[in-house]
Design a protein around this motif. Structure first.
Motif, PDB file in Angstrom:
ATOM      1  N   THR A 152       1.320  -1.283  -0.414  1.00  0.00           N
ATOM      2  CA  THR A 152       0.318  -0.333   0.155  1.00  0.00           C
ATOM      3  C   THR A 152       1.141   0.930   0.210  1.00  0.00           C
ATOM      4  O   THR A 152       1.759   1.298  -0.278  1.00  0.00           O
ATOM      5  N   TYR A 153       0.183   2.423   0.052  1.00  0.00           N
ATOM      6  CA  TYR A 153       1.203   3.514  -0.286  1.00  0.00           C
ATOM      7  C   TYR A 153       0.704   4.501   0.863  1.00  0.00           C
ATOM      8  O   TYR A 153      -0.833   4.909   1.326  1.00  0.00           O
ATOM      9  N   GLU A 154       1.170   4.982   1.231  1.00  0.00           N
ATOM     10  CA  GLU A 154       0.993   6.579   2.015  1.00  0.00           C
ATOM     11  C   GLU A 154       1.834   7.387   0.851  1.00  0.00           C
ATOM     12  O   GLU A 154       2.496   7.725   0.836  1.00  0.00           O
ATOM     13  N   TYR A 155       0.607   8.692   0.964  1.00  0.00           N
ATOM     14  CA  TYR A 155       1.300  10.026   0.105  1.00  0.00           C
ATOM     15  C   TYR A 155       1.453  11.156   1.149  1.00  0.00           C
ATOM     16  O   TYR A 155       0.364  11.037   1.887  1.00  0.00           O
ATOM     17  N   PHE A 156       2.189  12.418   0.557  1.00  0.00           N
ATOM     18  CA  PHE A 156       2.839  13.606   0.917  1.00  0.00           C
ATOM     19  C   PHE A 156       2.274  14.447   0.084  1.00  0.00           C
ATOM     20  O   PHE A 156       2.843  13.871  -1.035  1.00  0.00           O
ATOM     21  N   LEU A 157       1.723  15.673   0.142  1.00  0.00           N
ATOM     22  CA  LEU A 157       2.473  16.617  -1.112  1.00  0.00           C
ATOM     23  C   LEU A 157       3.310  17.909  -0.515  1.00  0.00           C
ATOM     24  O   LEU A 157       3.542  18.194   0.840  1.00  0.00           O
ATOM     25  N   PHE A 158       4.292  18.513  -0.799  1.00  0.00           N
ATOM     26  CA  PHE A 158       5.433  19.467  -0.953  1.00  0.00           C
ATOM     27  C   PHE A 158       5.573  19.857  -1.581  1.00  0.00           C
ATOM     28  O   PHE A 158       5.209  19.804  -3.395  1.00  0.00           O
ATOM     29  N   ASP A 159       4.856  21.440  -1.954  1.00  0.00           N
ATOM     30  CA  ASP A 159       4.984  22.738  -2.530  1.00  0.00           C
ATOM     31  C   ASP A 159       6.509  23.628  -2.034  1.00  0.00           C
ATOM     32  O   ASP A 159       6.891  24.610  -1.259  1.00  0.00           O
ATOM     33  N   CYS A 160       6.977  23.751  -2.876  1.00  0.00           N
ATOM     34  CA  CYS A 160       8.630  24.257  -2.879  1.00  0.00           C
ATOM     35  C   CYS A 160       8.439  25.296  -3.563  1.00  0.00           C
ATOM     36  O   CYS A 160       9.430  26.374  -3.482  1.00  0.00           O
ATOM     37  N   GLY A 161       7.358  26.148  -3.722  1.00  0.00           N
ATOM     38  CA  GLY A 161       7.024  27.414  -4.936  1.00  0.00           C
ATOM     39  C   GLY A 161       8.280  27.658  -5.312  1.00  0.00           C
ATOM     40  O   GLY A 161       8.837  26.481  -6.015  1.00  0.00           O
ATOM     41  N   GLY A 162       9.211  28.737  -5.482  1.00  0.00           N
ATOM     42  CA  GLY A 162      10.231  28.969  -5.792  1.00  0.00           C
ATOM     43  C   GLY A 162      11.597  28.924  -4.989  1.00  0.00           C
ATOM     44  O   GLY A 162      12.349  29.088  -5.477  1.00  0.00           O
ATOM     45  N   GLY A 163      11.282  28.061  -4.443  1.00  0.00           N
ATOM     46  CA  GLY A 163      12.891  27.269  -3.491  1.00  0.00           C
ATOM     47  C   GLY A 163      13.331  26.351  -3.862  1.00  0.00           C
ATOM     48  O   GLY A 163      14.174  25.982  -3.970  1.00  0.00           O
TER      49      GLY A 163
END
Length: 173
Positions: free
Chosen positions: A56-67
């Motif tokens: 199974t999967y566990e999901y994560f979000l990451f928004d690096c913007g302009g970084g």
């Protein structure tokens, strides 16, 4: 629902219809299946603790913007206990239900996978700004941790922009 005692995350469900009577009959049934995928947020340099079941999967979000536009980024997962994990990632998925997008990444369709990109360390995905799939305008990354082994596998997941993330040791703050 997860609160239901019969609920099983990652399980296949069989739906059957039986006629317990003695007369032949016909019927039409409609079945609606809905998969609710939840996403936890990642912060640069902050380890996220999780548990994932086998297959199974566990999901994560990451928004690096302009970084990460010029420095790239890295995802590192450290399994804890027995079992193993694999990372998958994409910057093409958009969890907003009103936005058309492909489904969350899986082993067979991920833009990046720790199995394919780094044979010396199967727990790291490093994405440089020269990677053909990198885009400075697609800054939202969906990362999946896939469980391999019997039972559940604990893990620490870290994202780092501007270079490789620090090595994490289980049990050491």
């Amino acid at each position: 629902l997860p609160s239901d005692p019969g609920y099983c995350s990652g399980c296949a469900y069989l739906i059957s219809v039986a006629n317990s009577g003695t007369t032949n009959t016909s019927a039409v049934f409609g079945v609606l299946a809905r998969l609710d995928t939840t996403f936890s947020s990642l912060s640069n340099g902050v380890p996220q603790v999780g548990v994932v079941g086998n297959g199974t999967y566990e999901y994560f979000l990451f928004d690096c913007g302009g970084g990460c536009a010029s420095s790239g980024l890295s995802f590192r997962v450290t399994p804890t206990g027995s079992g193993n994990v694999v990372l998958v990632a994409t910057n093409a998925y958009n969890p907003d239900p009103s936005a058309p997008s492909p489904p969350p990444p899986v082993l067979s369709s991920a833009t990046w996978s720790s199995v394919n990109v780094n044979s010396t360390n199967p727990h790291v995905i490093s994405i440089s700004d020269s990677d053909p799939s990198f885009s400075p305008t697609r800054t939202l990354y969906t990362v999946g941790v896939y469980g391999i082994g019997e039972g559940e596998v604990g893990f620490l997941l870290t994202v780092s922009t501007g270079g490789r993330p620090s090595e994490l040791t289980p049990g050491v703050p």
